[in-house]
Each structure stands twice: as C-alpha cells, then as structure tokens.
Motif scaffolding. Structure first.
Motif, mmCIF file in Angstrom:
data_model
loop_
_atom_site.group_PDB
_atom_site.id
_atom_site.type_symbol
_atom_site.label_atom_id
_atom_site.label_comp_id
_atom_site.label_asym_id
_atom_site.label_seq_id
_atom_site.Cartn_x
_atom_site.Cartn_y
_atom_site.Cartn_z
ATOM 1 N N LEU A 27 0.985 -1.044 -0.090
ATOM 2 C CA LEU A 27 -0.047 0.049 0.042
ATOM 3 C C LEU A 27 0.817 1.216 -0.038
ATOM 4 N N HIS A 28 0.271 2.350 -0.483
ATOM 5 C CA HIS A 28 0.968 3.554 -0.737
ATOM 6 C C HIS A 28 0.011 4.573 -0.206
ATOM 7 N N PHE A 29 0.647 5.732 0.543
ATOM 8 C CA PHE A 29 -0.296 6.588 1.225
ATOM 9 C C PHE A 29 -0.035 8.071 0.571
ATOM 10 N N TYR A 38 -5.185 5.754 0.554
ATOM 11 C CA TYR A 38 -4.158 4.560 0.105
ATOM 12 C C TYR A 38 -4.435 3.822 -1.213
ATOM 13 N N THR A 187 -3.187 -1.182 7.230
ATOM 14 C CA THR A 187 -2.509 0.306 7.084
ATOM 15 C C THR A 187 -1.172 0.354 8.202
ATOM 16 N N MET A 190 1.071 -1.537 5.823
ATOM 17 C CA MET A 190 1.109 -1.064 4.499
ATOM 18 C C MET A 190 0.762 -2.156 3.358
#
Length: 256
Positions: A27-29, A38, A187, A190
């Motif tokens: 995952l990226h934020f 996300y 999260t 991630m």
C-alpha cells in the motif's frame, strides 16, 4: 504476477490447482484535499519508473507500454514531488497528491498521468496536501509543474468517505468473484491482500490477475470493486478478457 501450477481435464470438468490465491500488495499513502488516500501501483508505461518502484516496494510493477496509447485528457492526475520535504512519496519526498477519488464518480479513474512538482531555489518547502494548494503555490512562483508522458495505474483502496469492500467469506473456493476482492487491508504494515484469479495469458501460460474496478454498477457491486464509469471512454485502447459462459466447468466467474 505469474505462477504455473498445472491443470487437468476430467470429463466435462476443468480442475485447476490454486484457481484463486491471496496476493499481498504494498500500500502507498497519499493525499486528496488534505485527507489520506491509500492506493496501489500495478502498471506503468515507463520502464524506468516500473523498475524504480518495483525495487522500492519489493513487488513487481508491470511495464505496460500500451498505456501510452490512452488519451491523456481522459486520465486522472497525480502529483509527484521531486524535491522539498523528505517523505514517503514515490520520489522520496512528500506524499503524492491525487486530483480525485471514487467519491467524484464521474471524474475518478485509476489510470493517471504524472505531474512533477519541483520547489524553486530559495523557496521554503512545505507540505502541499491538495491539488488546489499545489496550483496556488505554482501561481506564486514557489514551485514549477512539469507534465510528463508517464502513465500509471494507481487504484485507490481507501479514500475519504469510502473504501473497497473486504470479503467476509475468506474461503476462496466458494464464489471468489463475489462479495469483495480484498481479503485484508493493513495500514500498519501498509499492505492489502487481494484475491488473485487464475487465467491464461496470450501465450497460453498461466497468469494471476486482480480486479479493482468495473465500468457498470451491477458487476462492481457483485464483485465488491469500485464502480468506475469513466473507464468506458478508454475502452478502444483496452485488451479483451474472455469469460466463458458454457463448456468445461471450472473456476471462472460464470462457473466455466
């Protein structure tokens, strides 16, 4: 993502080992209007970007040169920062900023053109949380914006006011195409775990694929993915995916 496990045909049934498997994806934020987004990165038309992001996230991003054929005016935008405040953005500085989310149903599209943001010399960097803030800062001469020819597929998993559905039934042998395509969203670590479906590529070799969006509301609701009608405008550039509605029984979406 490819993995060969073999298949056998018995009578009128097609038996596939590991027809659906969990696929854990980084995952990226990022930001949209000051709120967190996300997302994942699956493909890009730029080989260098594919290699850099693959190495950084330890998960392969597909190099898809045919994305270059998509009409730029129909794509979303995402802003990458090339200098300024160090952070977790794609280029190692502040987090990326999106122009829209699935809440903006008529605008949202996971395929995005990259706009580079660079702080000008002698200007004091700050975190820019929204497209409006970026454009306003550009107007004052603090940053400069550079349009690129890079296109990335960046499906959003969680966004302000919503997220993709998480499956309640974790048994992938039972209706893997229904009830959600995500098994878990973490999260803290991630990661997001998708259901990866088995199919065959154009050369006949086994592939696994995930589903993040659908163009019409019915299939999107049934599969638990994002309804993205804007993708319809890009259909002339897409590659066909064949689903069987009869014949040998198997793990496809229609039972064949």
């Amino acid at each position: 993502m490819q993995h060969y496990t073999g298949s056998t045909v018995t009578g009128t049934s097609l038996k596939l080992s590991s027809a659906s498997v969990p696929a854990k994806i980084p995952l990226h934020f990022g930001f949209f209007n000051g709120s967190p987004v996300y997302y994942i990165v699956t493909d890009t038309n730029d080989k260098k970007s594919a290699n850099v992001i693959s190495e950084k996230q330890k998960w392969k991003v597909g190099n898809a040169p045919t994305l270059s054929n998509l009409p730029k005016g129909s794509l979303g935008k995402v802003y990458f920062f090339h200098n300024g405040i160090t952070g977790n953005g794609t280029d190692g500085f502040q987090n990326d900023v999106f122009s829209n989310t699935p809440v903006q149903k008529d605008q949202y599209i996971p395929l995005r053109t990259i706009i580079d943001v660079t702080w000008n010399i002698s200007k004091v960097p700050e975190i820019l949380y929204s497209e409006k803030k970026i454009l306003d800062t550009n107007m004052t001469g603090k940053v400069r914006l550079t349009n690129t020819n890079i296109i990335m597929n960046m499906p959003q998993i969680m966004w302000p006011g919503g997220q993709m559905s998480v499956r309640e039934d974790k048994d992938l042998e039972q209706k893997p195409f229904e009830g959600g395509q995500i098994l878990d969203i973490n999260t803290n670590n991630m990661t997001v775990t998708f259901v990866a479906h088995r199919g065959w590529g154009p050369d006949g070799r086994t592939i696994y694929y995930i589903i993040t969006d659908a163009t019409t509301e019915g299939p999107a609701k049934m599969m638990g993915v994002t309804n993205t009608p804007s993708l319809i405008s890009l259909s002339p550039a897409f590659i066909d995916l064949y689903h069987f509605t009869n014949g040998l029984k198997g793990p496809g979406p229609f039972g064949f």
